[in-house]
Design a protein around this motif. Structure first.
Motif, mmCIF file in Angstrom:
data_model
loop_
_atom_site.group_PDB
_atom_site.id
_atom_site.type_symbol
_atom_site.label_atom_id
_atom_site.label_comp_id
_atom_site.label_asym_id
_atom_site.label_seq_id
_atom_site.Cartn_x
_atom_site.Cartn_y
_atom_site.Cartn_z
ATOM 1 N N THR A 181 33.350 -63.097 -24.712
ATOM 2 C CA THR A 181 34.027 -62.705 -23.616
ATOM 3 C C THR A 181 33.154 -62.715 -22.289
ATOM 4 O O THR A 181 33.436 -62.581 -21.316
ATOM 5 N N HIS B 108 36.592 -70.073 -22.220
ATOM 6 C CA HIS B 108 37.510 -69.000 -22.286
ATOM 7 C C HIS B 108 39.083 -69.668 -22.500
ATOM 8 O O HIS B 108 39.757 -68.872 -22.781
ATOM 9 N N TRP C 272 42.162 -64.604 -23.357
ATOM 10 C CA TRP C 272 40.803 -64.136 -23.128
ATOM 11 C C TRP C 272 41.184 -62.823 -22.568
ATOM 12 O O TRP C 272 40.467 -61.663 -22.949
ATOM 13 N N ALA D 82 39.782 -59.311 -24.390
ATOM 14 C CA ALA D 82 38.638 -58.558 -23.677
ATOM 15 C C ALA D 82 39.159 -56.846 -23.405
ATOM 16 O O ALA D 82 38.266 -56.062 -23.550
#
Length: 535
Positions: free
Chosen positions: A131, A171, A176, A180
Protein backbone atom coordinates in the motif's frame (compact mmCIF):
# COMPACT_ATOMS: atom_id res chain seq x y z
CA UNK A 1 17.09 6.97 -4.81
CA UNK A 2 16.04 3.96 -2.80
CA UNK A 3 15.70 0.45 -4.12
CA UNK A 4 12.96 -1.52 -2.40
CA UNK A 5 13.44 -5.26 -2.16
CA UNK A 6 10.93 -7.60 -0.58
CA UNK A 7 11.35 -11.29 -1.38
CA UNK A 8 10.99 -11.44 -5.18
CA UNK A 9 9.82 -7.84 -5.39
CA UNK A 10 12.26 -5.14 -6.39
CA UNK A 11 11.21 -1.62 -7.21
CA UNK A 12 13.15 1.56 -7.80
CA UNK A 13 11.65 4.79 -6.52
CA UNK A 14 12.81 8.35 -6.52
CA UNK A 15 14.90 9.98 -3.83
CA UNK A 16 14.59 13.74 -4.02
CA UNK A 17 17.44 16.17 -4.27
CA UNK A 18 18.67 18.53 -1.60
CA UNK A 19 15.94 20.23 0.39
CA UNK A 20 16.29 23.16 2.76
CA UNK A 21 18.15 21.71 5.74
CA UNK A 22 16.77 21.95 9.26
CA UNK A 23 17.46 25.32 10.80
CA UNK A 24 20.77 25.35 12.64
CA UNK A 25 20.80 28.86 14.06
CA UNK A 26 20.17 29.53 17.72
CA UNK A 27 16.81 28.28 18.94
CA UNK A 28 16.69 30.87 21.69
CA UNK A 29 13.37 32.70 21.53
CA UNK A 30 10.98 34.57 23.76
CA UNK A 31 8.21 32.31 22.46
CA UNK A 32 8.01 28.57 23.08
CA UNK A 33 6.61 25.69 21.05
CA UNK A 34 3.15 25.43 22.66
CA UNK A 35 2.65 29.18 22.31
CA UNK A 36 3.58 29.03 18.61
CA UNK A 37 1.03 26.24 18.11
CA UNK A 38 -1.67 28.22 19.93
CA UNK A 39 -1.01 31.35 17.88
CA UNK A 40 -0.65 29.68 14.47
CA UNK A 41 -2.34 26.28 14.38
CA UNK A 42 -5.63 26.49 16.27
CA UNK A 43 -7.59 27.78 13.31
CA UNK A 44 -7.67 24.14 12.17
CA UNK A 45 -6.57 22.23 15.28
CA UNK A 46 -8.00 22.54 18.77
CA UNK A 47 -6.92 22.31 22.39
CA UNK A 48 -8.01 19.06 24.02
CA UNK A 49 -7.75 20.00 27.68
CA UNK A 50 -5.49 16.99 28.17
CA UNK A 51 -2.09 18.02 29.52
CA UNK A 52 -0.46 14.89 28.10
CA UNK A 53 -1.89 15.47 24.59
CA UNK A 54 -2.90 19.13 24.46
CA UNK A 55 -3.57 19.57 20.73
CA UNK A 56 -5.83 17.61 18.39
CA UNK A 57 -4.01 15.65 15.67
CA UNK A 58 -0.64 17.20 16.53
CA UNK A 59 -0.34 15.42 19.90
CA UNK A 60 -1.30 12.05 18.43
CA UNK A 61 1.90 11.74 16.39
CA UNK A 62 5.64 11.33 16.93
CA UNK A 63 8.23 12.03 14.23
CA UNK A 64 11.88 12.74 13.53
CA UNK A 65 13.02 16.36 13.07
CA UNK A 66 12.77 15.85 9.31
CA UNK A 67 9.29 14.42 9.75
CA UNK A 68 8.11 17.51 11.61
CA UNK A 69 9.81 19.74 9.05
CA UNK A 70 7.90 17.90 6.33
CA UNK A 71 4.62 18.42 8.18
CA UNK A 72 5.25 22.15 8.58
CA UNK A 73 6.27 22.44 4.92
CA UNK A 74 2.96 20.86 3.95
CA UNK A 75 1.00 23.18 6.25
CA UNK A 76 2.75 26.14 4.64
CA UNK A 77 2.26 25.03 1.04
CA UNK A 78 -1.25 23.60 1.32
CA UNK A 79 -2.89 25.26 4.32
CA UNK A 80 -1.49 28.78 4.23
CA UNK A 81 0.58 28.56 7.42
CA UNK A 82 2.99 31.46 7.78
CA UNK A 83 5.76 31.25 10.36
CA UNK A 84 8.76 33.42 11.06
CA UNK A 85 11.94 31.37 10.39
CA UNK A 86 13.03 31.63 14.01
CA UNK A 87 9.61 30.43 15.20
CA UNK A 88 9.71 27.53 12.75
CA UNK A 89 13.04 26.43 14.20
CA UNK A 90 11.69 26.64 17.74
CA UNK A 91 8.61 24.65 16.79
CA UNK A 92 10.56 21.85 15.08
CA UNK A 93 12.88 21.64 18.07
CA UNK A 94 9.97 21.50 20.50
CA UNK A 95 8.06 18.85 18.56
CA UNK A 96 11.14 16.67 17.94
CA UNK A 97 12.13 16.86 21.60
CA UNK A 98 8.66 16.18 23.04
CA UNK A 99 7.16 14.03 20.27
CA UNK A 100 10.18 12.46 18.63
CA UNK A 101 11.47 8.91 18.25
CA UNK A 102 13.74 7.04 20.62
CA UNK A 103 17.16 5.89 19.37
CA UNK A 104 15.96 2.29 19.18
CA UNK A 105 13.01 3.35 17.03
CA UNK A 106 15.19 4.93 14.32
CA UNK A 107 18.19 2.58 14.42
CA UNK A 108 17.29 0.39 11.43
CA UNK A 109 15.91 3.18 9.25
CA UNK A 110 18.52 5.90 9.45
CA UNK A 111 19.52 5.56 5.80
CA UNK A 112 16.61 7.82 4.84
CA UNK A 113 17.56 10.49 7.38
CA UNK A 114 21.19 10.31 6.29
CA UNK A 115 20.15 10.57 2.63
CA UNK A 116 22.12 7.49 1.69
CA UNK A 117 21.80 6.96 -2.07
CA UNK A 118 20.95 3.63 -3.67
CA UNK A 119 19.80 1.77 -0.57
CA UNK A 120 18.21 -1.65 -0.98
CA UNK A 121 15.41 -1.98 1.57
CA UNK A 122 15.14 -5.51 2.91
CA UNK A 123 12.23 -7.37 4.51
CA UNK A 124 9.63 -4.70 3.87
CA UNK A 125 6.44 -5.63 5.76
CA UNK A 126 3.90 -7.01 3.31
CA UNK A 127 1.16 -4.60 4.31
CA UNK A 128 3.53 -1.66 3.75
CA UNK A 129 4.82 -2.98 0.43
CA UNK A 130 1.29 -3.46 -0.85
CA UNK A 131 0.00 0.00 0.00
CA UNK A 132 2.82 2.47 0.71
CA UNK A 133 5.98 1.70 -1.24
CA UNK A 134 4.49 2.47 -4.62
CA UNK A 135 5.19 6.12 -3.80
CA UNK A 136 7.78 6.25 -1.04
CA UNK A 137 10.15 4.17 1.04
CA UNK A 138 9.17 1.77 3.78
CA UNK A 139 11.39 3.82 6.10
CA UNK A 140 9.17 6.88 5.75
CA UNK A 141 6.31 4.93 7.29
CA UNK A 142 8.54 3.40 9.94
CA UNK A 143 9.87 6.77 11.09
CA UNK A 144 6.47 7.83 12.42
CA UNK A 145 4.43 6.81 15.43
CA UNK A 146 0.65 7.39 15.57
CA UNK A 147 -2.47 6.12 17.25
CA UNK A 148 -4.47 3.71 15.09
CA UNK A 149 -7.06 6.44 14.58
CA UNK A 150 -4.31 8.75 13.31
CA UNK A 151 -3.01 6.11 10.92
CA UNK A 152 -6.54 5.80 9.53
CA UNK A 153 -6.82 9.57 9.20
CA UNK A 154 -3.56 9.46 7.23
CA UNK A 155 -5.22 7.09 4.75
CA UNK A 156 -8.14 9.50 4.41
CA UNK A 157 -5.66 12.34 3.85
CA UNK A 158 -4.05 10.39 1.01
CA UNK A 159 -7.41 9.86 -0.63
CA UNK A 160 -8.34 13.51 -0.26
CA UNK A 161 -4.98 14.82 -1.44
CA UNK A 162 -4.41 12.29 -4.24
CA UNK A 163 -7.86 11.02 -5.33
CA UNK A 164 -6.33 8.90 -8.09
CA UNK A 165 -4.11 6.97 -5.67
CA UNK A 166 -6.23 3.83 -6.09
CA UNK A 167 -5.36 3.79 -9.78
CA UNK A 168 -1.61 4.18 -9.50
CA UNK A 169 0.59 1.40 -10.86
CA UNK A 170 0.65 -1.43 -8.34
CA UNK A 171 -2.70 -0.44 -6.81
CA UNK A 172 -5.08 -1.32 -9.62
CA UNK A 173 -5.34 -5.03 -8.90
CA UNK A 174 -6.78 -4.59 -5.40
CA UNK A 175 -9.31 -2.49 -3.45
CA UNK A 176 -6.53 -0.19 -2.27
CA UNK A 177 -8.57 2.13 -0.05
CA UNK A 178 -10.37 -0.62 1.84
CA UNK A 179 -7.14 -2.54 2.42
CA UNK A 180 -5.22 0.58 3.44
CA UNK A 181 -7.91 1.81 5.85
CA UNK A 182 -9.08 -1.43 7.44
CA UNK A 183 -5.93 -3.56 7.33
CA UNK A 184 -2.76 -1.56 6.80
CA UNK A 185 -3.65 1.32 9.16
CA UNK A 186 -4.62 -1.15 11.89
CA UNK A 187 -1.33 -3.04 11.52
CA UNK A 188 0.58 0.24 11.53
CA UNK A 189 -1.16 1.20 14.75
CA UNK A 190 -0.02 -2.10 16.24
CA UNK A 191 3.52 -2.03 14.85
CA UNK A 192 4.20 1.71 15.12
CA UNK A 193 1.98 2.87 18.02
CA UNK A 194 2.08 6.29 19.63
CA UNK A 195 3.03 4.96 23.05
CA UNK A 196 6.02 2.63 23.37
CA UNK A 197 8.28 1.55 26.18
CA UNK A 198 11.33 2.68 24.20
CA UNK A 199 10.00 6.24 24.01
CA UNK A 200 8.96 6.31 27.67
CA UNK A 201 12.41 5.09 28.71
CA UNK A 202 14.20 7.60 26.48
CA UNK A 203 12.16 10.55 27.74
CA UNK A 204 13.07 9.64 31.31
CA UNK A 205 16.74 9.09 30.58
CA UNK A 206 19.20 11.96 31.29
CA UNK A 207 20.63 13.32 28.03
CA UNK A 208 24.39 13.59 27.62
CA UNK A 209 25.97 16.88 26.54
CA UNK A 210 27.93 16.45 23.31
CA UNK A 211 30.50 19.21 23.75
CA UNK A 212 34.17 18.31 23.93
CA UNK A 213 36.77 16.72 21.67
CA UNK A 214 35.78 14.03 19.18
CA UNK A 215 38.07 11.72 17.22
CA UNK A 216 36.53 11.32 13.77
CA UNK A 217 37.05 9.06 10.77
CA UNK A 218 35.10 9.21 7.53
CA UNK A 219 34.99 9.11 3.76
CA UNK A 220 34.19 11.55 0.96
CA UNK A 221 34.12 10.04 -2.56
CA UNK A 222 36.23 12.66 -4.33
CA UNK A 223 38.67 13.10 -1.43
CA UNK A 224 38.90 9.62 0.05
CA UNK A 225 39.25 8.49 3.65
CA UNK A 226 39.94 11.13 6.31
CA UNK A 227 40.72 11.37 10.01
CA UNK A 228 40.17 14.43 12.17
CA UNK A 229 39.60 15.88 15.60
CA UNK A 230 36.32 17.78 15.91
CA UNK A 231 36.06 20.32 18.72
CA UNK A 232 32.47 20.85 19.84
CA UNK A 233 31.75 23.95 21.93
CA UNK A 234 28.38 24.75 23.54
CA UNK A 235 26.59 27.79 22.20
CA UNK A 236 23.11 27.64 23.73
CA UNK A 237 21.02 24.69 24.88
CA UNK A 238 21.47 21.85 22.38
CA UNK A 239 23.31 24.18 20.00
CA UNK A 240 27.01 23.84 19.31
CA UNK A 241 29.86 25.49 17.43
CA UNK A 242 32.23 23.03 15.71
CA UNK A 243 35.83 23.18 14.53
CA UNK A 244 37.42 20.31 12.65
CA UNK A 245 41.08 19.68 11.82
CA UNK A 246 42.59 16.59 10.30
CA UNK A 247 44.04 14.84 7.26
CA UNK A 248 42.95 12.95 4.19
CA UNK A 249 44.56 9.60 3.49
CA UNK A 250 47.09 11.19 1.12
CA UNK A 251 48.34 13.42 3.94
CA UNK A 252 46.72 16.65 2.77
CA UNK A 253 45.12 18.73 5.51
CA UNK A 254 41.44 19.08 6.28
CA UNK A 255 40.04 22.09 8.15
CA UNK A 256 36.58 23.45 8.73
CA UNK A 257 34.06 25.05 11.05
CA UNK A 258 30.31 25.06 11.49
CA UNK A 259 27.40 24.63 13.86
CA UNK A 260 25.00 21.93 14.95
CA UNK A 261 21.70 21.44 16.71
CA UNK A 262 20.81 18.30 18.66
CA UNK A 263 17.17 17.20 18.57
CA UNK A 264 15.50 14.62 20.80
CA UNK A 265 18.68 14.32 22.86
CA UNK A 266 20.67 12.41 20.22
CA UNK A 267 19.81 13.59 16.67
CA UNK A 268 22.82 15.66 15.55
CA UNK A 269 22.21 17.93 12.55
CA UNK A 270 25.27 19.91 11.52
CA UNK A 271 26.16 22.44 8.85
CA UNK A 272 29.89 22.75 8.31
CA UNK A 273 32.26 24.26 5.76
CA UNK A 274 35.28 22.04 5.13
CA UNK A 275 38.01 23.32 2.83
CA UNK A 276 35.57 25.84 1.36
CA UNK A 277 32.82 23.26 0.68
CA UNK A 278 29.45 23.44 2.44
CA UNK A 279 28.53 20.09 3.96
CA UNK A 280 25.78 18.57 6.08
CA UNK A 281 26.12 16.17 8.99
CA UNK A 282 23.36 13.77 10.02
CA UNK A 283 24.56 11.76 13.01
CA UNK A 284 23.01 9.78 15.83
CA UNK A 285 24.71 9.98 19.20
CA UNK A 286 24.83 6.92 21.41
CA UNK A 287 22.66 6.94 24.51
CA UNK A 288 25.69 7.58 26.74
CA UNK A 289 26.91 10.41 24.48
CA UNK A 290 30.31 8.79 23.88
CA UNK A 291 29.92 7.86 20.19
CA UNK A 292 28.31 9.34 17.12
CA UNK A 293 27.75 7.70 13.75
CA UNK A 294 26.10 8.84 10.56
CA UNK A 295 26.80 10.46 7.24
CA UNK A 296 28.35 13.71 5.99
CA UNK A 297 27.68 14.95 2.45
CA UNK A 298 27.88 18.01 0.22
CA UNK A 299 25.04 20.47 0.83
CA UNK A 300 23.95 20.56 -2.81
CA UNK A 301 24.89 17.00 -3.75
CA UNK A 302 24.04 14.38 -1.11
CA UNK A 303 25.49 11.60 -3.29
CA UNK A 304 28.94 13.02 -2.60
CA UNK A 305 29.26 11.89 0.97
CA UNK A 306 30.09 8.94 3.15
CA UNK A 307 30.01 7.23 6.52
CA UNK A 308 31.42 9.02 9.57
CA UNK A 309 32.34 7.53 12.96
CA UNK A 310 33.19 9.65 16.00
CA UNK A 311 34.36 8.82 19.52
CA UNK A 312 34.50 11.20 22.49
CA UNK A 313 38.17 11.95 23.04
CA UNK A 314 38.44 14.18 26.10
CA UNK A 315 41.90 13.50 27.57
CA UNK A 316 41.74 9.69 27.34
CA UNK A 317 43.19 7.80 24.38
CA UNK A 318 40.55 7.03 21.78
CA UNK A 319 40.72 4.52 18.92
CA UNK A 320 38.13 4.89 16.14
CA UNK A 321 39.15 2.96 13.02
CA UNK A 322 41.96 1.73 10.82
CA UNK A 323 42.36 1.85 7.02
CA UNK A 324 42.95 -0.18 5.00
CA UNK A 325 41.49 -3.11 6.90
CA UNK A 326 43.48 -5.99 5.39
CA UNK A 327 47.07 -7.22 4.93
CA UNK A 328 48.20 -9.92 2.54
CA UNK A 329 50.47 -12.71 3.77
CA UNK A 330 54.09 -11.84 3.09
CA UNK A 331 53.33 -8.20 2.24
CA UNK A 332 53.97 -4.83 3.87
CA UNK A 333 51.10 -2.43 4.39
CA UNK A 334 50.74 1.16 5.56
CA UNK A 335 47.93 1.54 8.08
CA UNK A 336 46.26 4.81 9.04
CA UNK A 337 44.85 4.56 12.55
CA UNK A 338 42.22 7.17 13.46
CA UNK A 339 41.87 8.35 17.03
CA UNK A 340 43.19 10.80 19.58
CA UNK A 341 45.88 10.78 22.26
CA UNK A 342 47.12 7.46 20.87
CA UNK A 343 50.20 5.57 21.95
CA UNK A 344 52.64 4.53 19.21
CA UNK A 345 52.77 0.99 20.62
CA UNK A 346 50.84 -0.96 17.99
CA UNK A 347 50.16 -4.69 17.85
CA UNK A 348 48.19 -6.97 15.53
CA UNK A 349 49.20 -10.25 17.15
CA UNK A 350 51.53 -13.05 16.12
CA UNK A 351 52.74 -13.04 12.55
CA UNK A 352 52.28 -9.31 11.95
CA UNK A 353 55.23 -7.06 12.74
CA UNK A 354 55.25 -3.30 13.08
CA UNK A 355 58.19 -2.21 10.93
CA UNK A 356 58.08 1.50 11.70
CA UNK A 357 55.96 4.42 12.83
CA UNK A 358 55.76 6.76 9.85
CA UNK A 359 54.00 9.70 11.52
CA UNK A 360 51.87 10.63 14.49
CA UNK A 361 49.52 13.61 14.95
CA UNK A 362 46.48 14.61 16.97
CA UNK A 363 44.05 12.76 14.71
CA UNK A 364 46.00 9.79 13.37
CA UNK A 365 48.87 7.35 13.69
CA UNK A 366 50.49 6.05 10.50
CA UNK A 367 52.46 2.81 10.76
CA UNK A 368 54.03 0.34 8.36
CA UNK A 369 53.42 -3.32 9.17
CA UNK A 370 54.39 -6.62 7.54
CA UNK A 371 52.62 -9.95 7.68
CA UNK A 372 54.67 -13.15 7.68
CA UNK A 373 54.23 -15.39 4.68
CA UNK A 374 52.64 -17.95 7.00
CA UNK A 375 50.72 -15.57 9.26
CA UNK A 376 47.40 -17.05 10.36
CA UNK A 377 44.56 -16.03 8.07
CA UNK A 378 41.63 -14.26 9.72
CA UNK A 379 40.51 -11.13 11.50
CA UNK A 380 42.93 -9.53 13.96
CA UNK A 381 42.40 -7.29 16.99
CA UNK A 382 44.31 -4.02 16.74
CA UNK A 383 45.94 -2.85 19.97
CA UNK A 384 47.24 0.70 20.31
CA UNK A 385 48.59 1.10 23.83
CA UNK A 386 45.71 0.06 26.07
CA UNK A 387 43.08 0.65 23.38
CA UNK A 388 41.79 -2.24 21.28
CA UNK A 389 39.62 -2.59 18.19
CA UNK A 390 38.30 -6.08 17.48
CA UNK A 391 38.16 -7.48 13.94
CA UNK A 392 40.05 -4.41 12.76
CA UNK A 393 42.39 -5.95 10.17
CA UNK A 394 42.12 -9.17 8.16
CA UNK A 395 45.18 -11.20 7.17
CA UNK A 396 44.53 -13.03 3.88
CA UNK A 397 46.20 -15.18 1.24
CA UNK A 398 44.57 -13.87 -1.94
CA UNK A 399 41.57 -11.90 -3.16
CA UNK A 400 38.98 -14.45 -4.26
CA UNK A 401 36.13 -12.19 -5.26
CA UNK A 402 35.13 -8.53 -5.40
CA UNK A 403 31.75 -6.95 -4.75
CA UNK A 404 30.93 -3.50 -6.04
CA UNK A 405 28.83 -1.33 -3.78
CA UNK A 406 26.12 -0.28 -4.33
CA UNK A 407 24.99 -3.34 -6.26
CA UNK A 408 21.95 -1.51 -7.67
CA UNK A 409 22.10 2.19 -8.44
CA UNK A 410 20.54 5.07 -10.30
CA UNK A 411 22.13 8.17 -11.81
CA UNK A 412 20.17 10.96 -13.46
CA UNK A 413 20.96 13.03 -16.50
CA UNK A 414 20.78 16.80 -16.03
CA UNK A 415 22.54 20.09 -16.54
CA UNK A 416 22.97 21.21 -20.16
CA UNK A 417 21.59 24.63 -19.26
CA UNK A 418 18.60 23.22 -17.38
CA UNK A 419 17.66 23.95 -13.75
CA UNK A 420 18.26 20.41 -12.45
CA UNK A 421 21.89 19.31 -12.06
CA UNK A 422 23.17 15.87 -12.91
CA UNK A 423 22.84 13.26 -10.19
CA UNK A 424 26.02 11.25 -9.98
CA UNK A 425 26.61 7.83 -8.48
CA UNK A 426 29.69 6.63 -6.60
CA UNK A 427 31.20 3.15 -6.20
CA UNK A 428 33.66 1.26 -4.02
CA UNK A 429 35.14 -2.22 -4.27
CA UNK A 430 34.91 -4.65 -1.33
CA UNK A 431 37.29 -7.60 -1.43
CA UNK A 432 36.85 -11.10 -0.02
CA UNK A 433 39.16 -14.04 0.59
CA UNK A 434 37.69 -17.51 0.11
CA UNK A 435 37.79 -18.56 3.77
CA UNK A 436 38.47 -21.98 5.26
CA UNK A 437 36.47 -23.91 2.66
CA UNK A 438 38.49 -22.41 -0.21
CA UNK A 439 35.30 -21.54 -2.12
CA UNK A 440 34.46 -17.91 -2.85
CA UNK A 441 30.86 -16.82 -2.38
CA UNK A 442 30.13 -18.94 0.68
CA UNK A 443 29.29 -17.97 4.25
CA UNK A 444 32.85 -18.25 5.56
CA UNK A 445 34.30 -15.73 3.09
CA UNK A 446 36.66 -13.30 4.82
CA UNK A 447 35.85 -9.61 4.26
CA UNK A 448 38.91 -7.53 3.40
CA UNK A 449 37.12 -4.19 3.43
CA UNK A 450 37.44 -1.56 0.73
CA UNK A 451 40.24 -2.13 -1.76
CA UNK A 452 41.67 0.22 -4.41
CA UNK A 453 40.23 -0.54 -7.85
CA UNK A 454 40.29 0.58 -11.45
CA UNK A 455 36.91 1.43 -12.94
CA UNK A 456 35.20 0.89 -16.26
CA UNK A 457 31.72 0.61 -17.77
CA UNK A 458 30.02 -1.74 -20.19
CA UNK A 459 26.57 -2.21 -21.67
CA UNK A 460 24.33 -4.06 -19.25
CA UNK A 461 22.49 -6.13 -21.87
CA UNK A 462 21.96 -6.56 -25.60
CA UNK A 463 19.46 -3.72 -25.80
CA UNK A 464 21.92 -1.33 -24.14
CA UNK A 465 24.64 -2.49 -26.52
CA UNK A 466 22.37 -2.02 -29.55
CA UNK A 467 21.41 1.49 -28.40
CA UNK A 468 25.06 2.41 -27.75
CA UNK A 469 24.30 3.40 -24.14
CA UNK A 470 27.99 3.17 -23.29
CA UNK A 471 28.77 6.09 -25.58
CA UNK A 472 26.03 8.44 -24.43
CA UNK A 473 24.92 7.65 -20.88
CA UNK A 474 27.99 8.94 -19.05
CA UNK A 475 31.49 8.18 -17.79
CA UNK A 476 33.26 6.97 -14.67
CA UNK A 477 36.50 8.39 -13.30
CA UNK A 478 39.45 6.84 -11.49
CA UNK A 479 37.81 7.41 -8.10
CA UNK A 480 34.68 5.44 -8.99
CA UNK A 481 32.48 8.51 -9.50
CA UNK A 482 30.03 8.16 -12.38
CA UNK A 483 28.85 11.35 -14.11
CA UNK A 484 25.78 10.93 -16.32
CA UNK A 485 25.23 12.55 -19.70
CA UNK A 486 23.49 15.83 -20.47
CA UNK A 487 19.74 16.29 -20.25
CA UNK A 488 17.72 16.96 -23.38
CA UNK A 489 17.27 15.34 -26.75
CA UNK A 490 20.31 13.94 -28.52
CA UNK A 491 20.02 14.02 -32.34
CA UNK A 492 22.81 11.43 -32.60
CA UNK A 493 20.63 8.78 -30.95
CA UNK A 494 17.81 6.80 -32.44
CA UNK A 495 14.66 8.96 -32.58
CA UNK A 496 16.73 11.74 -30.93
CA UNK A 497 16.15 10.20 -27.51
CA UNK A 498 17.92 11.55 -24.43
CA UNK A 499 21.10 10.22 -22.83
CA UNK A 500 19.63 7.58 -20.54
CA UNK A 501 21.14 4.11 -20.50
CA UNK A 502 21.50 0.71 -18.86
CA UNK A 503 25.08 0.04 -17.78
CA UNK A 504 27.26 -2.26 -15.71
CA UNK A 505 29.93 -0.76 -13.48
CA UNK A 506 33.09 -2.87 -13.39
CA UNK A 507 35.63 -2.56 -10.57
CA UNK A 508 38.93 -4.44 -10.92
CA UNK A 509 41.25 -5.09 -8.00
CA UNK A 510 44.90 -5.92 -8.60
CA UNK A 511 46.17 -8.74 -6.39
CA UNK A 512 49.80 -9.45 -7.22
CA UNK A 513 49.90 -10.94 -10.72
CA UNK A 514 46.15 -11.54 -10.69
CA UNK A 515 43.18 -9.24 -11.26
CA UNK A 516 39.74 -9.83 -9.77
CA UNK A 517 36.67 -7.96 -10.97
CA UNK A 518 33.14 -7.36 -9.76
CA UNK A 519 30.12 -5.75 -11.38
CA UNK A 520 27.15 -3.65 -10.31
CA UNK A 521 24.05 -2.52 -12.16
CA UNK A 522 23.61 1.17 -13.02
CA UNK A 523 20.46 2.64 -14.52
CA UNK A 524 20.94 6.11 -15.97
CA UNK A 525 17.55 7.76 -16.12
CA UNK A 526 15.79 11.13 -16.34
CA UNK A 527 15.74 13.99 -13.88
CA UNK A 528 13.87 13.80 -10.60
CA UNK A 529 11.39 16.66 -10.41
CA UNK A 530 10.09 15.83 -6.91
CA UNK A 531 12.28 16.91 -4.01
CA UNK A 532 11.37 15.52 -0.62
CA UNK A 533 12.97 15.86 2.80
CA UNK A 534 12.16 12.23 3.58
CA UNK A 535 11.60 9.91 0.62
Amino acid sequence: MIVLKNHSMKRVIRFGGAVAFLGLASTASAIDGPQIIKENCLLCHSETGNAEAPFSRISQQRKTPEGWQTTINRMKSQRGLSLKPEHERVLIKYLADHQGLAPAETADLRYVLERQPNVVEQNVPEHVAGTCTGCHSSARSGLQRRTTDEWQKLIHFHMGQVPTIEYLAGHRDRPWFQIALNETAVKMGEGYPLQTQAWSDWKAKPKAALNGQWAVSGFVPDKGEFTAVMSVMPNQKDNYITLINGHYADGSKLTGSGSATVFTGYEWRGAIVIDGRKMRQVFAASEDGKQMAGRMYLKNDEVMGGRVLAEKADKAATLVSVTPSSIKQGASQTLIIAGANLSNKVSLGNGVKVEKVISQSADRLVVQVKADAKAAIGQRTLSVGKQTLENAVAVYDQVARVEITPTESIARIGGNGGPIPKRKSTYRAVGYAAGADGKPGTEDDLSLGYLPATWSLKAFDEVAEHDNDLKYAGSIDAKGIFTPGDAGLNPERKMSTNNVGNLAVVGTVKDGANSVSGEAHLLVTVQDFVKELIQ
